[in-house]
Design a protein around this motif. Structure first.
Motif, PDB file in Angstrom:
ATOM      1  N   VAL A 193       0.823  -1.205  -0.073  1.00 31.97           N
ATOM      2  CA  VAL A 193       0.215  -0.032   0.036  1.00 31.97           C
ATOM      3  C   VAL A 193       1.040   1.083   0.172  1.00 31.97           C
ATOM      4  N   PHE A 194       1.841   1.288   0.731  1.00 33.49           N
ATOM      5  CA  PHE A 194       2.757   2.377   1.051  1.00 33.49           C
ATOM      6  C   PHE A 194       3.366   2.652  -0.507  1.00 33.49           C
ATOM      7  N   ILE A 195       4.178   1.615  -0.949  1.00 33.90           N
ATOM      8  CA  ILE A 195       4.643   1.629  -2.271  1.00 33.90           C
ATOM      9  C   ILE A 195       3.797   2.293  -3.340  1.00 33.90           C
ATOM     10  N   GLY A 196       2.727   1.299  -3.256  1.00 37.80           N
ATOM     11  CA  GLY A 196       1.591   1.664  -4.255  1.00 37.80           C
ATOM     12  C   GLY A 196       1.254   3.259  -4.403  1.00 37.80           C
ATOM     13  N   ILE A 197       0.966   3.783  -3.296  1.00 37.80           N
ATOM     14  CA  ILE A 197       0.582   5.118  -3.041  1.00 37.80           C
ATOM     15  C   ILE A 197       1.773   6.047  -3.741  1.00 37.80           C
ATOM     16  N   LEU A 198       2.801   5.737  -3.398  1.00 34.69           N
ATOM     17  CA  LEU A 198       3.979   6.489  -3.829  1.00 34.69           C
ATOM     18  C   LEU A 198       4.332   6.358  -5.439  1.00 34.69           C
ATOM     19  N   ILE A 199       4.071   5.232  -6.068  1.00 34.77           N
ATOM     20  CA  ILE A 199       3.973   5.161  -7.442  1.00 34.77           C
ATOM     21  C   ILE A 199       2.948   5.936  -8.089  1.00 34.77           C
ATOM     22  N   ALA A 200       1.606   5.867  -7.505  1.00 30.07           N
ATOM     23  CA  ALA A 200       0.375   6.618  -8.018  1.00 30.07           C
ATOM     24  C   ALA A 200       0.748   7.964  -7.935  1.00 30.07           C
ATOM     25  N   PHE A 201       1.474   8.621  -7.123  1.00 28.27           N
ATOM     26  CA  PHE A 201       1.666  10.019  -7.024  1.00 28.27           C
ATOM     27  C   PHE A 201       2.870  10.138  -8.223  1.00 28.27           C
ATOM     28  N   LEU A 202       3.716   9.426  -8.207  1.00 26.58           N
ATOM     29  CA  LEU A 202       4.927   9.519  -9.115  1.00 26.58           C
ATOM     30  C   LEU A 202       4.371   9.612 -10.777  1.00 26.58           C
ATOM     31  N   PHE A 203       3.143   8.929 -10.697  1.00 30.41           N
ATOM     32  CA  PHE A 203       2.800   8.643 -12.301  1.00 30.41           C
ATOM     33  C   PHE A 203       1.575   9.548 -12.330  1.00 30.41           C
ATOM     34  N   ASN A 204       1.034  10.286 -11.637  1.00 24.92           N
ATOM     35  CA  ASN A 204       0.099  10.961 -11.743  1.00 24.92           C
ATOM     36  C   ASN A 204       0.089  12.237 -12.419  1.00 24.92           C
ATOM     37  N   THR A 205       1.275  12.574 -12.882  1.00 22.00           N
ATOM     38  CA  THR A 205       1.664  13.785 -13.741  1.00 22.00           C
ATOM     39  C   THR A 205       1.326  13.308 -15.318  1.00 22.00           C
ATOM     40  N   ARG A 206       1.197  14.386 -15.738  1.00 21.93           N
ATOM     41  CA  ARG A 206       1.326  14.247 -17.165  1.00 21.93           C
ATOM     42  C   ARG A 206       2.528  14.452 -17.727  1.00 21.93           C
ATOM     43  N   GLY A 207       2.961  14.034 -18.964  1.00 16.62           N
ATOM     44  CA  GLY A 207       4.064  14.228 -19.448  1.00 16.62           C
ATOM     45  C   GLY A 207       4.478  13.049 -20.384  1.00 16.62           C
ATOM     46  N   LYS A 208       5.741  13.346 -21.173  1.00 17.13           N
ATOM     47  CA  LYS A 208       6.048  12.394 -22.062  1.00 17.13           C
ATOM     48  C   LYS A 208       6.648  10.984 -21.328  1.00 17.13           C
ATOM     49  N   GLY A 209       6.396   9.867 -21.949  1.00 18.96           N
ATOM     50  CA  GLY A 209       6.973   8.809 -21.353  1.00 18.96           C
ATOM     51  C   GLY A 209       6.102   8.105 -19.919  1.00 18.96           C
ATOM     52  N   VAL A 210       5.109   8.857 -19.573  1.00 15.87           N
ATOM     53  CA  VAL A 210       4.659   8.447 -18.225  1.00 15.87           C
ATOM     54  C   VAL A 210       3.586   7.459 -18.406  1.00 15.87           C
ATOM     55  N   GLU A 211       2.881   7.382 -19.812  1.00 17.39           N
ATOM     56  CA  GLU A 211       2.022   6.538 -19.991  1.00 17.39           C
ATOM     57  C   GLU A 211       2.843   5.203 -20.153  1.00 17.39           C
ATOM     58  N   VAL A 212       3.954   5.581 -20.807  1.00 22.00           N
ATOM     59  CA  VAL A 212       4.778   3.941 -21.218  1.00 22.00           C
ATOM     60  C   VAL A 212       5.057   3.467 -19.673  1.00 22.00           C
ATOM     61  N   CYS A 213       5.616   4.254 -18.979  1.00 26.27           N
ATOM     62  CA  CYS A 213       6.218   3.849 -17.631  1.00 26.27           C
ATOM     63  C   CYS A 213       5.185   3.183 -16.816  1.00 26.27           C
ATOM     64  N   ARG A 214       3.757   3.766 -16.801  1.00 25.10           N
ATOM     65  CA  ARG A 214       2.582   3.271 -16.302  1.00 25.10           C
ATOM     66  C   ARG A 214       2.144   1.803 -16.888  1.00 25.10           C
ATOM     67  N   MET A 215       2.558   1.694 -18.114  1.00 30.20           N
ATOM     68  CA  MET A 215       2.405   0.259 -18.732  1.00 30.20           C
ATOM     69  C   MET A 215       3.524  -0.711 -18.020  1.00 30.20           C
ATOM     70  N   ILE A 216       4.454  -0.201 -18.121  1.00 30.84           N
ATOM     71  CA  ILE A 216       5.779  -1.130 -17.503  1.00 30.84           C
ATOM     72  C   ILE A 216       5.627  -1.460 -16.023  1.00 30.84           C
ATOM     73  N   ILE A 217       5.277  -0.528 -15.168  1.00 32.12           N
ATOM     74  CA  ILE A 217       4.820  -0.886 -13.891  1.00 32.12           C
ATOM     75  C   ILE A 217       4.016  -1.902 -13.803  1.00 32.12           C
ATOM     76  N   LEU A 218       2.995  -2.044 -14.588  1.00 32.95           N
ATOM     77  CA  LEU A 218       1.945  -2.955 -14.484  1.00 32.95           C
ATOM     78  C   LEU A 218       2.286  -4.311 -14.896  1.00 32.95           C
ATOM     79  N   ILE A 219       3.269  -4.732 -15.587  1.00 33.89           N
ATOM     80  CA  ILE A 219       3.795  -5.936 -16.106  1.00 33.89           C
ATOM     81  C   ILE A 219       3.742  -6.822 -15.038  1.00 33.89           C
ATOM     82  N   PRO A 220       4.436  -6.574 -13.798  1.00 37.24           N
ATOM     83  CA  PRO A 220       4.523  -7.647 -12.930  1.00 37.24           C
ATOM     84  C   PRO A 220       3.045  -8.536 -12.655  1.00 37.24           C
TER      85      PRO A 220
END
Lengths: 368, 292, 461
Positions: free
Chosen positions: B83-110
């Protein structure tokens, strides 16, 4: 309290230039309205001042401070949004008290400040309610209260009235204006509604296409529009504009367009001659500055009434002269007759209030 | 009237396959498993009615209590960190910008990988002699590390918790991101203009929006962890000893290695009751917090 | 309207054709075997298609299942009273459960082995050391270990030897040479084994010994039991079903102490050993990570000289398991872990005759020789008359035949799985040092005794 100064501000979204090299000073303790159609760059300017949008270039000063690189929270500005943006999970008291929390005040100090502002805004009864339980007018007052409670140097209003119904809007206009005068906070108000601008602004900044068109008091902007855009944008109904060529026949001046030939009042004609103005030109006259008569008088032009819109104390009349149509606005009492559709009538121009614009540069031509 | 009846008939026929399927595949086995849990029954051998004997046998089995303890340990260690890391990641990827979409996809791979695959490649990564984890630990500490992750009672559990965190944090992050997306942009901007501290902003503004998605995440993760099987099965096989045998692994062993069908049925019902109990308590606790 | 009838007609034709097809298949003489997925199953199918079916007109379908699922599948079939499979393959320790569940047809009857037409003479054709453990039930006990096969003369027969296997010591000659050891004299005693292992250890590239010391399945026990037996330890008293004083006897505990010391004190095993099952041990031998390990004969024997799998072609040696000097006789006492599978007829089969015909063919000299000859089968035969031929054929067949007299097995009574798990767990905990060997074995004795005592199959006094 502080003035806000913009120096060569440019805001871009990708390739789109929203604000183009704007330099401007918002005077201390004054209520400035930024007026323009949607997409003119007024909101971008506002957001740049708040720090929510990063300008491509240019400098922003609040007071003496250059704030370009400061976080929004360090700029001591407060903003009220169109959507109010209240914190939905907090009641009114907590919404108002939120910004006081970091100030390390005692409970009673906070309570006192909240009570004070809620008295001013008539919110005492609602302090325990949640935003969803309030009417839009009440929400609006909470939003303003929340912005004012921490005494910001600058108050930014982003179309705050546009979601209110007409009656409430009138009320709030007066209210906000009064409040601003009492508290003497530098206020920048963004709107596309010119009546709001006229009623509230100490000064109006008219913007279009990312560029400032004119800055002035409401009267100045109304009486002395600097160009065709301001002339057309300010006023309701908007100014009648006729594009044509100046001609002179037997000592009289006419504006000859494809649709119509309009005699120009002699005094004006003289001035035009003095100013050595000839050729292609745009004539502008506000609907309220046209005289209308039930029968022909000297130098009047015949026209047909094609539409009458009665207001409380005035008429807005659509007239057609040959294939040219224009609007006239007249007090019922001043008009002296009851206009009817299909009726013939005659008009002349108020020579004091007739404007001429350069067709090329769209700038108003100053007459001697 | 006649048409009505006919329609009802057709409707019944249309329901029938689902109904039969449900009765055969869910309702009957459910009831039968209760029935069978009262018998001393080893698969293929004769059945003796023994009342609650199987339940007693489970509750006096030290392996059961060990499995319950281990399962709860995994849950208690893994879920808060997820939960803790999940929230951190959510904040990290909650911005808009180049590459964020891709990173979001990569994060979900596991989350999308089959647990079997996850088990196998983590097993290699944790290998004592040629695993990459020990290699990096060696680089960090300056001398080669031969840590045998799966043969130490504590480390084996920690390794499982680490893999679980790696596998399921993205799921929590996904739900947290959805929660953050629900915040109106103007509200977030208003907060940016306030001088409030990070913690105050988080507590009073973001947390209310995260509360429901996190409640859902914690619940689903708790249910998942109570039935954790595949990754553990591959990583440690339950070892060392039975120090990483989880509840479901224990149930599998009783049912499919010992073939004590009656006891396995009783055990399954005990696990079900524990799960329902824990989840009910969890819902109570978490939802009480959110109204306070 | 027309379309509707057409589709109905098509469905009718399809269903009809399927039914006709199904009856056609089931009426033909077909036998179905639930087999273990050993390499020989594939070769067996080929041989059956080539020789058996043309001769007898009986079609053979061998369904090979991985080890654990085979037991699950078979026991579900048995519980359901199914006649779907005609022949079951089974591992030696499963036989108790199969027999008490009535899964297997008794073969020492007039219909089968006692029939004048029987082509198989059970006692003459097969090694009793092997068949008495996996084909007769109940048989385990000291008399069997002493080689007194007559004691079990009248014990019922339920199967025939399908696959034969035991663990012997595999060692790497190259690594022996590198460590200054004689590659032709592998360790004879466990003391030597330990001494050599220490010399062979050079971490992290090379370790002396590998064990499959994982607590799952039967991994750690199959590597430990030969040590325990050679120390003079035992699992239980099979006559009285007693664990106390056997599994936790001083000999058993000392053996476990020796076993765990290899990992804990001498550090001659790779650090991951307590989590190893079969695969890591096998590949450790093939890659030289370990120099010595007990391993199943055909499993490694069939691939150790294949350059595709082995980095030490021709360099992997095989030897009898080390032993311990018997203080009484002065002889070296060594033991080999038994790992044989039997094949028996489903007691509910509808094609028992055909199944018996098939088993006679399968266990015949010619078929067994054909399986032995094909390296892809990784096969070791249980027929006595093949022993000289097989021993001459390759090294690993010879190693197996040498080990036969000292083969032993663990439980095959019904609650074997639970007993085995307890045993594995306690050995594993002692191996990693989480418990002392005495603690582990005393606890195991206590739990195992409770299982014996609550079993309905415990012999009444």
């Amino acid at each position: 309290m502080a003035e806000v100064k913009l120096k060569n501000l440019t805001v871009k979204y990708g390739e789109v230039v929203a604000v183009n090299n704007v330099s401007l000073t918002f005077e201390d303790k004054k209520f400035t309205v930024m007026l323009g159609p949607s997409g003119c760059g007024k909101t971008s300017t506002l957001r740049s001042i708040a720090g929510l949008t990063r300008p491509a270039s240019g400098e922003i000063y609040i007071g003496e401070r250059l704030v370009n690189d400061l976080y929004p929270s360090e700029r001591n500005v407060a903003m009220v949004f169109q959507s109010y943006a209240l914190y939905p999970h907090m009641n009114v008291f907590d919404n108002l008290a939120f910004c006081l929390k970091p100030l390390k005040l005692t409970r009673s100090e906070i309570k006192e400040k909240v009570n004070q502002i809620s008295q001013t805004l008539h919110l005492e009864e609602f302090l325990n309610r949640y935003p969803a339980e309030l009417s839009s007018g009440q929400q609006q007052r909470v939003a303003i209260g929340r912005a004012l409670i921490r005494r910001p140097a600058v108050l930014l209003l982003d179309e705050p009235l546009s979601q209110l119904d007409a009656v409430l809007r009138e009320e709030m206009k007066v209210y906000i204006k009064k409040l601003q005068e009492e508290l003497a906070i530098t206020t920048i108000h963004v709107t596309h509604d010119q009546t709001e601008a006229q009623a509230m602004g100490d000064r109006i900044v008219v913007m279009d296409l990312g560029v400032i068109q004119q800055i002035g008091t409401p009267q100045e902007v109304y009486n002395n529009p600097v160009n065709l855009f301001v002339a057309g944008f300010i006023g309701n109904p908007s100014m009648n504009l006729i594009s044509g060529e100046l001609s002179r026949e037997e000592g009289k001046f006419f504006l000859v367009s494809k649709e119509v030939k309009i005699p120009i009042p002699p005094k004006l004609g003289k001035k035009l001659e003095k100013g050595n103005i000839t050729g292609e030109i745009v004539l502008g006259i506000r609907p309220e500055h046209i005289f209308l008569f039930p029968e022909a008088i000297q130098d009047s032009v015949e026209a047909e009434i094609i539409e009458v819109l009665p207001q409380n104390n005035e008429f807005i009349i659509d007239l057609s002269c040959d294939s040219f149509s224009f609007k006239v606005r007249k007090d019922k009492e001043v008009l002296g007759f009851h206009p009817q559709v299909g009726q013939k009538s005659w008009f002349t121009l108020n020579e004091e209030k007739t404007y001429f614009f350069d067709k090329e540069t769209t700038r108003r031509i100053e007459l001697p | 009237m006649k048409a009505d009846r006919r329609e009802r008939g057709i409707r019944l026929i249309l329901y029938l396959p689902t109904l039969i399927f449900l009765i055969l595949m869910s309702i009957f086995p459910l009831i039968f498993s209760i029935y069978i849990s009262f018998f001393n029954y080893t698969l293929g051998q004769h059945m003796d009615f023994i009342g609650f004997g199987n339940y007693g046998s489970v509750l006096t089995d030290s392996s059961f209590w060990s499995a319950l303890r281990i399962t709860l340990e995994i849950a208690v260690l893994a879920i808060p960190i997820e939960v803790f890391i999940g929230i951190l990641i959510a904040f990290l990827f909650n911005t808009r910008g180049k590459g964020v979409e891709v990173c979001r996809m990569i994060i979900l791979i596991p989350m999308m990988l089959p647990p079997l695959v996850i088990g196998f490649f983590w097993k290699y990564m944790f290998d004592a002699t040629f695993g990459i984890i020990n290699y990096f630990l060696g680089l960090l500490s300056g001398n080669p590390q031969i840590i045998s992750w799966f043969t130490d009672v504590r480390l084996a559990l920690i390794a499982i918790v680490l893999v679980d965190i790696w596998e399921w944090t993205p799921f929590v992050a996904l739900l947290a991101m959805a929660g953050l997306q629900a915040i109106p942009p103007n509200v977030r901007e208003t907060v940016r203009l306030e001088k409030a501290s990070w913690w105050l902003r988080f507590r009073t503004l973001y947390l209310p929006y995260l509360r429901f998605p996190l409640l859902v995440a914690i619940l689903i993760r708790s249910i998942d962890t109570l039935k954790i099987f595949d990754v553990v099965y591959i990583l440690t096989g339950g070892g060392p000893g039975e120090e990483t045998v989880t509840l479901t692994m224990f149930a599998y062993r009783v049912g499919f290695n010992y073939f004590y069908t009656g006891k396995a049925a009783a055990l399954s019902w005990i696990i079900a009751l524990i799960s329902v109990g824990l989840i009910t308590i969890l819902i109570r606790v978490l939802s009480r917090k959110s109204t306070a | 309207m027309g379309k509707k009838w057409l589709s109905l007609l098509l469905i009718g034709v399809f269903v009809g054709a399927s039914l006709v097809g199904y009856t056609a298949i089931s009426s033909a003489k077909t036998i179905r075997i639930l087999a273990l997925a050993w390499p020989q199953a594939k070769v067996e199918q080929e041989l059956a298609d080539k020789y058996f079916t043309p001769k007898t007109g009986i079609k053979v379908i061998i369904e090979a299942q991985p080890y654990t699922y085979n037991e699950q599948k078979a026991r579900q079939e048995v519980a359901a009273g199914s006649s779907y499979y005609d022949i079951y393959h089974y591992d030696s320790q499963w036989i108790g459960n199969y027999v008490v569940s009535g899964a297997l047809e008794r073969l020492d009857t007039k219909d089968y082995l006692l029939s004048p037409d029987s082509k198989i003479n059970f006692d003459k054709d097969f090694f009793p050391e092997l068949t008495y453990r996996s084909c007769k039930y109940p048989t385990i006990g000291p008399e069997l270990d002493k080689g007194n096969f007559k004691a079990f003369k009248d014990t019922p027969i339920y199967g025939l030897p399908w696959s034969q296997n035991c663990e012997v010591l595999f060692y790497n000659k190259t690594l022996f040479k590198n460590a200054g050891l004689d590659p032709e004299s592998p360790p004879e005693t466990w003391e030597q084994f330990r001494e050599y292992a220490i010399k062979l250890t050079n971490p992290p590239k090379h370790y002396g010994v590998g064990f499959s010391a994982s607590p799952a399945a039967d991994y750690i026990s199959m590597d430990f039991f030969p040590i325990m037996w050679s120390w003079g330890g035992a699992l239980w008293d099979p006559y009285t079903w007693t664990a106390e004083g056997y599994v936790n006897s001083p000999e058993s505990i000392a053996a476990l102490q020796f076993f765990s010391n290899l990992y804990l004190k001498d550090k001659v095993c790779p650090p991951d050993t307590p989590n190893w099952d079969m695969d890591p041990k096998l590949s450790a031998l093939l890659t030289g990570l370990v120099a010595m390990a007990p391993e199943w004969v055909p499993l490694l024997g069939a691939i150790m000289d294949d350059p595709k799998s082995s980095q030490y072609v021709g360099q992997i040696g095989m030897a009898l398991m080390p032993g311990k000097k018997d203080p009484a006789t002065g002889k070296i006492r060594r033991f080999h872990m038994y790992g044989c599978q039997g094949t028996g007829i489903n007691a509910r089969s509808k094609h028992k005759k055909e199944a018996w015909e098939y088993l006679q063919w399968l266990l015949s000299y010619d078929t067994q020789k054909a399986l032995t000859d094909n390296p892809a089968a990784a096969f070791v035969s249980g027929r006595r008359d093949l022993r000289y031929y097989a021993a001459g054929l390759n090294r690993w067949n010879k190693a197996f035949i040498d080990a036969i007299p000292t083969i032993r097995d663990f439980w095959n009574i019904p609650p074997y799985a639970e007993l085995l798990f307890i045993q594995n767990r306690e050995e594993n905990l002692a191996f990693i040092g989480a418990k002392t060997p005495a603690e582990a074995m005393n606890y195991a004795a206590k739990l195992e005794q409770a299982i014996y005592d609550s079993s309905p199959y415990k012999p009444k006094r």
